[in-house]
Design an enzyme around this catalytic site. Structure first.
Site, PDB file in Angstrom:
ATOM      1  N   ASP A 132      48.328  10.825  69.022  1.00  0.00           N
ATOM      2  CA  ASP A 132      47.298  11.173  69.473  1.00  0.00           C
ATOM      3  C   ASP A 132      46.050  10.529  69.726  1.00  0.00           C
ATOM      4  O   ASP A 132      45.726  10.919  70.391  1.00  0.00           O
ATOM      5  CB  ASP A 132      46.343  11.780  68.063  1.00  0.00           C
ATOM      6  CG  ASP A 132      46.506  13.107  67.470  1.00  0.00           C
ATOM      7  OD1 ASP A 132      47.708  13.120  68.522  1.00  0.00           O
ATOM      8  OD2 ASP A 132      46.224  13.153  66.356  1.00  0.00           O
ATOM      9  N   ASP A 170      52.335  21.884  64.268  1.00  0.00           N
ATOM     10  CA  ASP A 170      51.138  20.773  63.896  1.00  0.00           C
ATOM     11  C   ASP A 170      52.098  20.351  62.336  1.00  0.00           C
ATOM     12  O   ASP A 170      52.655  21.355  61.351  1.00  0.00           O
ATOM     13  CB  ASP A 170      50.583  20.213  64.005  1.00  0.00           C
ATOM     14  CG  ASP A 170      49.921  19.045  64.166  1.00  0.00           C
ATOM     15  OD1 ASP A 170      50.494  18.383  63.863  1.00  0.00           O
ATOM     16  OD2 ASP A 170      48.596  18.851  65.162  1.00  0.00           O
TER      17      ASP A 170
END
Length: 729
Positions: free
Chosen positions: A541, A472
Site C-alpha cells: 500500500d 484483498d
C-alpha cells in the site's frame, strides 16, 4: 581391539556388498544435482546437493562414512532426507507423528521410486514406509532443467485404525556443508514490505515464521536466501534461494549442528496445529521451490523465468495498465464521479478502470471500513444502476472495468454476520477483538467456501464483461476458534488455508482467462501457490516512490516484473510525477491518481510514459532482468531488462538522495549481446525537456555498454532516467 577390528571388517564387507547394487536417485537440472542414496540400513540420505556433476561414474564415489566402532545399520550423523521424530538423529525432524497407540516415533525406510515427464521437467516420486506402523510418506520432486529450479513437496497417509497426530510436517529437508552460512531474510509490516537484512548463521537454530493465519506474510515474507561460504551477492558466490507456496503460517528453520553442517527445513508452522489425520486421508505439504545459483541475480532470473513459464497464471500473457480510484476518492464516490474517472482512464491511455473498496452494502453501507464486508450487493444510493451500469460506462468510455473484493472477511455490522455468525472465526465464550473492524470467515467450512466462490461467480454471471478482480485480505485471524471444526481445532490454521486455495482454484478453473490481483493489506500475500490462480500481486500500500524502490528491489529477488503491481499515486509529492511514474514503470504499471491535479505538461508526460510502457512491455515483463545498482549500497538504484532475442533493452536509473558532489560511476549494463550495436535513446522526458545524456542518440556496442557503461546518475534528489536501447542492423 580384536572386537573393534571385527566390527570394522563387517561394516566394510557390508558396504562393499551394497556398493554393487547401490540405489542412487539423481534429481537434476542443467546446473544442479540433488543426489539421494539408499543406505545399507534401508533408509534414504542426501549424499550431494550442488553444482551439476559432469560424469555419471562420479556418483558411485558419493556416500557417507560409518564409524568403525558403530553398528553398520546406523549412519552416524546421516543426512536423512526425511528425518523423523523419535529416530536416532538429535536435531530438528522433518516429520513428527504420534501413532494411535501413543508411540511418538517413526522410522522411514525406502520402498520404491519412479520418474515421469511433466510440463517443463521431470518428476521423481519416492515412497518411504515405517517398518512398524502402516504409515507411508511420499517425497515428490520436479526438476526444471532449463530454469535450474527444483520444486519439492511431501505426502503422508496411514492405515492405522484410529487417527494419528502430526506435530511436524516439513515440505523437504536440505543439507549443506560449508565453512560459513549467511542468511538474508525479508521482514515486513504494513507499508514496509520486504525489508532485507542479513546475518551469519551460527550454531543452533534460526527460525523465521509467522503465526497470523491469514494475511500471514505481514511480518515475514515467505522466501529467503542463504550464502554458502560468503554473504549473498548479486553476481558472485554460491547461493540457495527458496520460497514456500503457502499463504498461511509458515516456518523456515535453519539449524547449524555441532560439526558445522546446516539443515534447512521449510514447512507449515506447527504452532497450534497438532493435526489429527484420519485413516486413508492424505496430508500434503506446501511446495517448496528452490534454486542454487552463482549470485542472486542469476537465481532471480531462474525464478522469474520459471514463474512465467510454469507457475504464474497466464505467465506468458500480457498485462493491462489501469487507473484505480482509491487514492482519488476513497469511499466517497457515486456513478457520475466514476463515469468521469473512466473517461480520464481513456484519456490517460490505460487499458482499464479499477473500482476499489466502498461500492457495496445497503443495510450497512460501506462508507468506511467498519461496515458492509460480506454484503456483496452494489450500494443503491451510490450506484443505482449497480455494477452493470458501471460496466456499461466503461464500455462507453472505451476501457475495461475491474472491481475490488474482500470475500474472505466480514464486518460485525453486516447482514452476513447477522445471518451466519457461525461462519466467522471467533471464540464462543470470550470477548471478541477485531483487527481493522473485521473478522475472518472460516474457510475450513465447505459452506463458507461455496459462499466465497459465489461472490465472484455471481458478479461474473451478472456481468460477463467484468475484466479484472482485485482480491484483498486485510486481517490476520483473530479469536482463533472454528465453530465448524469444534473439537478438531488443531486443523484450523491448515484447513483454513486449504479452503482458501480450493476457492482460488475453483475461480481459476471456471474463469481461466480472468486476470486477478492478489492483495493483502499490501504485500502480505505473495506466494507461488496462490499465484497459480492470480496473474499478479500488490506489492505494498506504500506507493511513495522512494520506498517502492526498496520494496520492488526486494520482491524482484523472487518474482518477475509482470507479477508485481506498481501504481503512480500522490504519495511523496516532493517527488515529481516523472520520478513517481518511472519507478512504477519498472513493474506492471498502473495509476491511482486524479488527473485533474496534474498540470497540462504532467498529463502529457503521463500519456507518453503509458504509451512507452505499452510499447516496451514485452521487454520489461518478459525480458531478462539485471539488477545493476542496489539502493541498499548507496544513494542510487539501477536495473535493466533485455528482450530474449537481445534486440531491445530498457534501463531504469534513479537518483534517490545523492550526497553533495559524491563520486559517480557509469552504470554498466548486463545481458546484452556484446557484438550487437544498440542505439541509445532517453525516453519518458517531460514536454520541452531535452536529454542531457551524453550518449543520447549514439550507437554503441553491447560490449561497450557492458564494460564502459552509461553516465546516467546525477546529483539531483529524486531524479530518474529511462533509456531505451534498440539493436541497429
Amino acid at each position: 581391539m580384536k572386537h573393534i577390528c571385527t566390527l570394522a571388517l563387517a561394516a566394510l564387507v557390508g558396504m562393499q556388498a551394497y556398493a554393487a547394487e547401490k540405489q542412487i536417485i539423481r534429481i537434476s537440472t542443467d546446473q544442479t544435482d540433488l543426489v539421494l542414496q539408499v543406505a545399507p540400513n534401508g533408509r534414504l540420505y542426501q549424499s550431494y546437493l550442488g553444482e551439476k556433476l559432469l560424469h555419471e561414474s562420479d556418483l558411485d564415489l558419493l556416500g557417507w562414512s560409518v564409524h568403525p566402532a558403530s553398528d553398520a545399520s546406523v549412519i552416524e550423523r546421516g543426512w536423512e532426507v526425511c528425518s523423523t521424530s523419535g529416530n536416532e538423529d538429535f536435531f530438528e525432524p522433518a516429520w513428527g507423528v504420534t501413532h494411535s497407540d501413543g508411540n511418538p516415533s517413526t522410522w522411514l525406510y525406502y520402498v520404491s521410486s519412479s520418474t515421469k515427464q511433466v510440463e517443463g521437467g521431470t518428476q521423481t516420486d519416492i515412497l518411504l514406509r515405517d517398518d512398524k506402523y502402516p504409515v507411508d510418506v511420499t517425497l515428490h520432486y520436479i526438476a526444471y532443467p532449463k530454469e535450474n529450479i527444483i520444486k519439492t513437496w511431501s505426502e503422508i497417509k496411514h492405515q492405522e485404525k484410529k487417527p494419528i497426530s502430526l506435530f511436524r510436517y516439513a515440505s523437504t529437508m536440505l543439507y549443506f556443508s560449508s565453512p560459513s552460512y549467511y542468511l538474508t531474510e525479508f521482514s515486513s509490516d504494513w507499508a514496509k514490505e520486504v525489508q532485507m537484512t542479513s546475518q551469519q548463521l551460527q550454531f543452533g537454530k534460526k527460525i523465521v515464521d509467522t503465526k497470523l493465519g491469514s494475511r500471514a506474510a505481514m511480518h515475514a515474507q515467505p522466501f529467503f536466501m542463504v550464502g554458502l561460504g560468503q554473504p549473498v551477492a548479486e553476481n558472485t558466490g554460491d547461493v540457495l534461494m527458496g520460497t514456500i507456496g503457502w499463504t498461511g503460517n509458515f516456518r523456515f528453520t535453519f539449524e547449524v549442528d555441532n560439526v558445522g553442517n546446516l539443515r534447512v527445513i521449510p514447512s507449515i508452522n506447527p504452532y497450534a496445529s497438532v493435526y489429527e489425520l484420519p485413516k486413508g486421508e492424505v496430508f500434503t505439504t506446501p511446495e517448496f521451490i528452490f534454486t542454487l545459483s552463482k549470485g542472486t541475480g542469476e537465481g532471480s532470473r531462474n525464478f522469474q523465468r520459471w514463474a512465467r513459464n510454469y507457475q504464474l497464471k497466464d505467465g506468458k500473457g500480457t498485462r493491462m495498465t489501469l487507473l484505480n480510484n482509491w487514492e482519488n476518492t476513497a469511499f466517497d464516490f457515486d456513478e457520475p464521479i466514476l463515469a468521469e474517472l473512466m473517461k480520464e482512464a481513456k484519456d490517460l491511455g490505460v487499458d482499464m478502470f479499477l473500482l476499489d473498496d466502498g461500492w457495496f452494502g445497503n443495510k450497512y453501507p460501506r462508507n468506511s471500513d467498519n461496515a458492509g464486508l460480506g454484503d456483496w450487493e452494489a450500494n443503491r444510493q451510490k450506484l443505482p444502476g449497480g455494477v452493470p451500469a458501471l460496466v456499461r460506462y466503461a464500455k462507453e468510455a472505451g476501457v475495461e472495468f475491474g472491481i475490488w473484493i474482500e470475500p474472505e472477511m466480514v464486518n460485525p455490522k453486516s447482514e452476513l454476520m447477522e445471518k451466519h455468525p457461525d461462519w466467522a472465526i471467533h471464540y464462543p465464550n470470550r470477548e471478541t477483538y477485531y483487527y481493522r473492524n473485521q473478522l475472518v470467515l472460516d474457510m475450513s467450512n465447505p459452506e463458507v467456501q461455496d459462499y466465497v466462490y459465489e461472490v465472484v461467480d455471481k458478479l461474473m454471471k451478472e456481468n460477463p464483461d467484468l475484466a479484472y478482480f482485485k482480491w484483498d485480505c486485510n486481517s490476520p485471524i483473530t479469536n482463533i476458534y472454528s465453530p465448524y471444526l469444534k473439537d478438531k481445532q488443531g486443523r484450523l490454521y491448515i484447513d483454513h488455508i486449504r479452503g482458501v486455495y480450493n476457492v482460488m482454484k475453483r475461480v481459476s478453473e471456471n474463469y481461466p482467462k480472468l486476470p486477478l490481483m492478489l492483495c493483502s493489506g499490501g504485500g502480505a500475500r505473495c506466494d507461488y501457490e496462490a499465484l497459480k490462480h492470480f496473474t499478479e500481486f500488490w506489492c505494498s500500500d506504500n506507493t511513495d516512490p522512494v520506498e517502492r524502490i526498496y520494496i520492488q528491489w526486494g520482491f524482484s529477488q523472487f518474482f518477475p516484473a509482470k507479477a508485481m503491481c506498481a501504481h503512480v499515486t500522490s504519495w511523496n509529492k516532493n517527488a515529481s510525477i516523472k520520478f513517481r511514474t518511472d519507478v512504477a514503470s519498472m513493474c506492471k504499471l498502473g495509476f491511482d491518481i486524479g488527473l485533474k491535479e496534474l498540470s497540462a505538461d504532467e498529463l502529457v508526460y503521463c500519456q507518453t510514459a503509458v504509451a512507452n510502457w505499452k510499447r516496451l512491455s514485452s521487454t520489461i515483463l518478459d525480458g531478462e532482468q539485471y539488477r545493476l545498482v542496489s539502493p541498499y549500497e548507496g544513494n542510487h538504484m539501477a536495473v535493466n531488462y533485455v528482450s530474449t532475442d537481445q534486440q531491445k533493452a530498457v534501463l531504469f536509473a534513479y537518483d534517490v538522495y545523492p550526497r553533495f558532489e559524491e563520486k559517480l560511476f557509469p552504470v554498466k549494463l548486463q545481458g546484452l549481446d556484446p557484438n550487437k550495436m544498440y542505439k541509445v535513446e532517453e525516453i519518458n522526458l517531460m514536454p520541452g525537456v531535452k536529454s542531457v545524456l551524453k550518449a543520447n542518440g549514439k550507437v554503441l556496442s553491447g560490449d561497450y555498454l557492458m564494460k564502459i557503461g552509461l553516465e546516467v546518475f546525477g546529483f539531483k534528489p529524486l531524479h530518474s532516467c529511462v533509456i531505451e536501447l534498440t539493436e541497429q542492423k
